[in-house]
Motif scaffolding. Sequence first.
Motif, PDB file in Angstrom:
ATOM      1  N   GLY A  59      56.252  18.729  86.193  1.00 13.46           N
ATOM      2  CA  GLY A  59      57.592  18.779  85.600  1.00 13.46           C
ATOM      3  C   GLY A  59      58.059  17.615  85.035  1.00 13.46           C
ATOM      4  O   GLY A  59      57.821  16.379  85.623  1.00 13.46           O
ATOM      5  N   PRO A  60      59.035  17.240  84.063  1.00 12.62           N
ATOM      6  CA  PRO A  60      59.405  15.891  83.412  1.00 12.62           C
ATOM      7  C   PRO A  60      60.348  15.380  84.491  1.00 12.62           C
ATOM      8  O   PRO A  60      60.443  14.064  84.166  1.00 12.62           O
ATOM      9  N   TYR A 125      58.650  25.940  78.437  1.00  7.63           N
ATOM     10  CA  TYR A 125      58.787  24.700  79.131  1.00  7.63           C
ATOM     11  C   TYR A 125      58.854  23.736  78.445  1.00  7.63           C
ATOM     12  O   TYR A 125      58.662  23.662  77.210  1.00  7.63           O
ATOM     13  N   GLY A 126      59.156  22.367  79.042  1.00  8.52           N
ATOM     14  CA  GLY A 126      59.299  21.178  78.218  1.00  8.52           C
ATOM     15  C   GLY A 126      60.187  21.060  77.219  1.00  8.52           C
ATOM     16  O   GLY A 126      60.281  20.287  76.227  1.00  8.52           O
ATOM     17  N   GLN A 127      61.441  21.335  77.704  1.00 11.27           N
ATOM     18  CA  GLN A 127      62.632  21.122  76.926  1.00 11.27           C
ATOM     19  C   GLN A 127      62.885  19.464  76.777  1.00 11.27           C
ATOM     20  O   GLN A 127      62.794  18.940  77.579  1.00 11.27           O
ATOM     21  N   SER A 156      58.251  23.517  84.544  1.00  8.81           N
ATOM     22  CA  SER A 156      57.001  23.197  84.281  1.00  8.81           C
ATOM     23  C   SER A 156      56.190  24.005  83.760  1.00  8.81           C
ATOM     24  O   SER A 156      56.802  25.329  83.548  1.00  8.81           O
ATOM     25  N   VAL A 157      54.929  23.719  83.192  1.00  8.85           N
ATOM     26  CA  VAL A 157      54.083  24.851  82.805  1.00  8.85           C
ATOM     27  C   VAL A 157      53.729  26.051  83.722  1.00  8.85           C
ATOM     28  O   VAL A 157      53.416  27.076  83.485  1.00  8.85           O
ATOM     29  N   VAL A 174      52.562  28.267  77.174  1.00  6.43           N
ATOM     30  CA  VAL A 174      51.758  27.508  78.219  1.00  6.43           C
ATOM     31  C   VAL A 174      50.926  26.580  77.364  1.00  6.43           C
ATOM     32  O   VAL A 174      50.670  26.172  76.186  1.00  6.43           O
ATOM     33  N   SER A 175      50.077  25.782  78.195  1.00 11.04           N
ATOM     34  CA  SER A 175      49.005  24.768  77.949  1.00 11.04           C
ATOM     35  C   SER A 175      47.853  24.912  78.760  1.00 11.04           C
ATOM     36  O   SER A 175      47.614  25.621  79.940  1.00 11.04           O
ATOM     37  N   GLU A 176      46.458  24.515  78.444  1.00 12.54           N
ATOM     38  CA  GLU A 176      45.646  24.425  79.210  1.00 12.54           C
ATOM     39  C   GLU A 176      45.900  23.487  80.441  1.00 12.54           C
ATOM     40  O   GLU A 176      46.412  22.511  80.428  1.00 12.54           O
TER      41      GLU A 176
END
Length: 310
Positions: A59-60, A125-127, A156-157, A174-176
């Motif tokens: 998470g950011p 995710y990732g706002q 978080s993803v 999502v992401s890898e």
Amino acid sequence: MKKFTIFLTLILLGLLSCTNSDTPKESMTVLVPNGTPSIAQAYIEHEESSSYIIDRVSGPQSLVAAFTSQSHDIIIAPVNLGANLYQKGIDYQLVGVLTWSNLQVISRFEINDLLTLSGKNIIAYGQGSTPEMIIDFLISQYNFQDEPIISYQASSVQEAYTFFLQDEESIAIVSEPISSQAKTMIDDLYVLDLAAIWTEQTKLDLFPQAGVFVKKSLETSKVLQYIEDIEIATNKANDNPSLIANYCESLDYPFEKIVIESSIKLSQIDFQSHLHSRDIINEYLNLIIDFKSELIGNQLPDNDFYYPLS
């Protein structure tokens, strides 16, 4: 007496020599997000543990807190997040980009393109960071009958994926390595690669994702050492995914070894210093300024945003 003085001097010199050689070098502290960025540097974490103290987070919020408190020498974070915080006076500079173009839509029903998502609720995710920029920009390029509803409820993803698992009707961004993990758990999983759509819509080959930021006060020799080490680490990851997957398993990464190994080739891991990636970074930041300028503090960062490399 003279012989005794010489003898004593030699002993003292010997002790000083031993003391200097036995004094450990001060370890560099590194903060890295779980997922592809942490996998990209896993070789360092495993092989150079005496030189680095590495903390992995999700998470950011933890990244923002670290930038603000200057808790780490090196922070790996989204490029636009670093640019945004730079405008607010953080004492970190960008050395280069570690990962690129890693964002996917996953669904249990068939999705062929973004128009398939018309009127759908999508978990994201990732706002305020790279995912928001890429997702919102791409959606703006299509004429939807009913625009998708993007909910940035996940911190978080990993949390986005958890929400996805809890609802069989859900769609998630999502992401890898999460996409690869989902493939091992869901038989009929559909994956839409947003990086390919990004290239189609912008004519840019890649978008920079995780950047490497160093504290301004960090000694140049240490910065150069980290650059050398991260280049070795990323080359090892791409050349020998099995080795890196084994390392990640031994370091208790939150992914299965088979997932990590299969995801590496899909993760766009490639460290490039800003000397070799400045053009694409600037193109990306200019696009943000034109589309969603608040994501980088409403202005382009000046040259001091980049760590001075020659």
